[in-house]
Design an enzyme around this catalytic site. Structure first.
Site, PDB file in Angstrom:
ATOM      1  N   ALA A  34       0.859  -1.192   0.000  1.00  0.00           N
ATOM      2  CA  ALA A  34       0.000   0.000   0.000  1.00  0.00           C
ATOM      3  C   ALA A  34       0.897   1.245   0.000  1.00  0.00           C
ATOM      4  CB  ALA A  34      -0.961  -0.002   1.185  1.00  0.00           C
ATOM      5  N   LEU A  35       1.810   1.256  -0.954  1.00  0.00           N
ATOM      6  CA  LEU A  35       2.890   2.237  -0.936  1.00  0.00           C
ATOM      7  C   LEU A  35       2.406   3.642  -1.266  1.00  0.00           C
ATOM      8  CD1 LEU A  35       5.619   0.109  -2.762  1.00  0.00           C
ATOM      9  CD2 LEU A  35       5.159   0.284  -0.293  1.00  0.00           C
ATOM     10  N   HIS A  91       6.720   5.943   1.659  1.00  0.00           N
ATOM     11  CA  HIS A  91       7.550   4.770   1.354  1.00  0.00           C
ATOM     12  C   HIS A  91       8.576   5.101   0.265  1.00  0.00           C
ATOM     13  CE1 HIS A  91       3.785   2.595   2.763  1.00  0.00           C
ATOM     14  NE2 HIS A  91       4.708   2.054   3.526  1.00  0.00           N
ATOM     15  N   GLY A 148      10.927   4.468   8.420  1.00  0.00           N
ATOM     16  CA  GLY A 148      10.428   5.833   8.574  1.00  0.00           C
ATOM     17  C   GLY A 148      10.391   6.254  10.036  1.00  0.00           C
ATOM     18  N   GLN A 151       8.984   2.088  16.712  1.00  0.00           N
ATOM     19  CA  GLN A 151       9.412   0.934  15.908  1.00  0.00           C
ATOM     20  C   GLN A 151      10.860   1.107  15.445  1.00  0.00           C
ATOM     21  OE1 GLN A 151       7.069  -1.205  12.679  1.00  0.00           O
ATOM     22  NE2 GLN A 151       8.163   0.266  11.408  1.00  0.00           N
TER      23      GLN A 151
END
Ligand code: PAF
Length: 288
Positions: free
Chosen positions: A41-42, A46, A157, A163
């Protein structure tokens, strides 16, 4: 007109032997390799990671894998946006060398029984408090992606700031010899951080969404001016709630350890927010 190399379709690997063959070929003549892990789902966020990867290394692999291990039973695994054709077209235009797209049964074959249990930044009391399942699943899949592709660099990112810290720590702790590189948050014109989940927002909720970034900026300005952390967080939380969001957290943390702070002097600081509007949960963060 785009150059020839920009329009060559990336090689696709759907199995481990195909991946290993492709990586061996990319690695010929000592080429350096960067991995961009994604769930597809870029969007332009991304693609900014891919561009950074291309600046870091000679060859770029993008993984597309919607990782079941990081979704809790009540979360959006089955409805998570899947846009394979568009993703391949975007990665072709970026001149990516290889797309690694395993099926769930290849990542987690029958009998798979190992799951990482990250601590440190993974137990900072932010995303982990709301999504206790999440970082174990992320660390497990990212560790597998690193050992499968053996990149020199991996680009994540800063939008998923916790994360980023978790995978940086994991790569270091497990001696994976992958340099984790953070890329700045990519934003829409009105400040909303780009996310694959933004497609879930109704028009009304989309119009409200920029309040998150606006609030982060206002809070950062006040913290830099010396206002008390607790006051700033309270007022910021109120602003987001007034705009129709249910706030999960708005918190100032140490930018490296994610430890709680009471004063800007405890810095460098990072402000992190997570909030839900309708059924869509959004996260964002900025440097103070
Ligand atoms: O940020 C994501 O898209 C995912 O959490 C990641 C890093 C690809 C792991 O599945």
């Amino acid at each position: 007109m785009p150059s020839k190399s920009k329009t060559r379709r990336p090689r696709l690997a759907h199995t481990l032997p195909a991946l290993h063959r492709a990586i061996a070929e990319l690695r010929r003549r000592n080429a350096s390799l960067a991995l961009v892990p994604t769930m597809g789902a870029l969007h332009d966020g991304h693609l900014s990671l891919v561009r950074l990867a291309k600046r870091r290394a000679n060859k770029v692999v993008v993984s597309i894998f919607v990782n079941p291990a990081q979704f809790a039973a009540h979360e959006d695994l089955s409805s998570y946006p899947r846009t394979w054709k568009e993703d391949v077209a975007k990665l072709t235009a970026e001149g990516v060398d290889l797309i690694w797209n395993p099926a769930a049964g290849i990542m987690y074959p029958d009998g798979f029984a190992t799951r990482l249990a990250p601590e440190g930044p993974a137990s900072a009391g932010l995303e982990d408090r709301i999504r206790p399942h999440f970082f174990g699943g992320v660390a497990t899949v990212v560790c597998k992606l690193f050992t499968q592709t053996r990149p020199d660099f991996a680009i994540f990112g800063e939008k998923d700031y916790q994360q980023l810290k978790v995978v940086t720590q994991m790569s270091r702790d497990l001696d994976l010899r992958v340099k984790v590189v953070g890329a700045p948050v990519k934003r829409e014109r009105d400040g909303l951080a780009m996310s694959s989940r933004n497609v879930y927002l109704s028009a009304e909720h989309r119009a409200a969404a920029p309040v998150l970034f606006r609030t982060l900026k206002e809070c950062a300005t006040r913290l830099r001016a010396g206002d008390a952390v607790a006051d700033v967080m309270r007022d910021g939380g109120q602003e987001v709630t007034n705009a129709g969001f249910a706030l999960d957290y708005l918190d100032a943390r140490h930018a490296e350890t994610l430890a709680p702070v009471t004063s800007p002097k405890d810095g460098p600081l990072r402000l992190l927010i997570a909030a839900k509007i309708g059924s869509t949960r959004l996260i964002d963060n900025i440097k103070v």
